[in-house]
Design an enzyme around this catalytic site. Structure first.
Site, short mmCIF file in Angstrom:
data_model
loop_
_atom_site.label_atom_id
_atom_site.label_comp_id
_atom_site.label_asym_id
_atom_site.label_seq_id
_atom_site.Cartn_x
_atom_site.Cartn_y
_atom_site.Cartn_z
CE LYS A 159 16.90 2.75 169.66
NZ LYS A 159 17.36 4.12 169.84
CD GLN B 4 18.02 6.14 172.82
OE1 GLN B 4 18.27 5.09 172.24
NE2 GLN B 4 17.03 6.92 172.45
CG ASP C 83 20.62 6.64 165.26
OD1 ASP C 83 19.62 5.94 165.03
OD2 ASP C 83 20.96 7.02 166.40
#
Ligand code: NAP
Length: 281
Positions: free
Chosen positions: A53, A97, A120
């Site tokens: 990422k 995460q 997200d």
């Protein structure tokens, strides 16, 4: 004839477009776009995801803020970090995460991410807006699948779509996106009776269950488009999807490989969402 949907290539093309979008933003608004990535602990798979990422951010010109906490971090420590990032004007997107270490209340932590920074697309508000067909930040993996269908000219309107898997982060938003795109959608799961018959009706079959080579050729209609979201390891430790690719591919109009299909699109859509989040602020 089967055509391969090349996720790697598409992801590269999209990253080029996002990079140009980021450059334009920086020029016009006079500030950088920031994505904070929070990693708690040392889960090796999570470390790889976070590294990828951060690499993607570098590629498109987004400034990444990597926030690492030790595996024994207290709930308060993680919550305080997310609150600080929520208030930070330099941060446009926050990503925690997953999975978090078991002693932490992940739901409570994720709820602290403001909707506008929820890149997200997992928050209740973004999920609700998706259901209402409103503009919102959409979960990266299913949104990446929609981009693939669009770019390859796969018609969704009036088509029968079957989604196998109903998780909150993949299957459900996938079904909702297909519904919003005028497909007639069936969602299947582990309690579905006659799964094979359901799959055989699909013009577009999307599989997200996490079982290697689960979908076999006898479950796929001739000329269907098959999207394989699954990421598994086969007996030899090689990455493979939920679809028996070698045997299914002959029957499809389009199919995504694993690796090189949906996977590369997911991180690209995170970059896309971060740019969208910045543009909306
Ligand atoms: P998950 O939360 O474990 O959900 C799996 C879903 O599959 C559940 O809804 C489950 O049904 C269903 N299922 C399991 N066995 C089944 C069976 N025999 N028949 C029909 N349905 C069955 O998994 P997830 O997070 O959605 O992820 C699914 C897969 O996608 C995994 O392989 C994951 O690694 C992969 N993934 C890939 C990406 C990417 O970027 N490529 C991103 C995210 C996830 P129930 O609800 O009834 O239990």
């Amino acid at each position: 004839m089967t055509a391969l949907i090349d996720g790697k290539r598409l992801a590269q093309d999209m990253r080029g477009e996002i990079k140009r979008g980021v450059e334009k933003f920086v020029k016009e608004r006079g500030r950088e776009i920031g994505l904070a990535v929070v990693l708690v602990g040392e889960n090796p798979a999570s470390q790889v995801y976070v590294r990828n990422k951060i690499k993607a951010c570098e590629e498109v010109g987004i400034k990444s803020y990597a926030e690492y906490l030790s595996a024994d971090a207290a709930q308060d420590d993680v919550e305080n970090l997310v609150k600080r990032l929520a208030d930070d004007k330099n941060i446009d997107g926050i990503l925690v995460q997953l999975p978090l270490p078991k002693h932490l209340d992940a739901e409570k932590i994720l709820k602290l991410i403001p909707t506008a920074k929820d890149v997200d697309g997992f928050s209740e508000e973004n999920t609700g807006k998706l259901c209402m067909g409103e503009d919102c930040l959409v979960a990266c993996t299913p949104n990446g699948v929609m981009k693939m269908l669009e770019r390859y000219g796969v018609e969704t309107k009036g088509k029968k779509a079957v989604v196998v898997g109903r998780s909150n982060i993949v299957g459900k938003p996938m079904a909702m996106l297909l519904l919003n795109a005028d497909a007639t959608v069936t969602v299947c799961h582990s309690k579905t009776v006659n799964l094979k018959e359901e799959c055989l009706r699909a013009d577009i079959l999307v599989v997200a269950i996490g079982k290697a080579k689960f979908v076999t050729a006898d479950m796929v209609k001739d000329g269907a488009t098959v999207i394989d979201i699954g990421m598994n390891r086969n007996e030899g430790g090689k990455l493979c999807g939920d679809v028996d690719f070698e045997n299914v591919k002959h029957k499809c109009a389009y199919i995504t490989p694993v690796p090189g299909g949906v996977g590369p699109m997911t991180i690209t859509m995170l970059m896309y969402n971060t740019l969208q989040a910045a543009l909306r602020r």
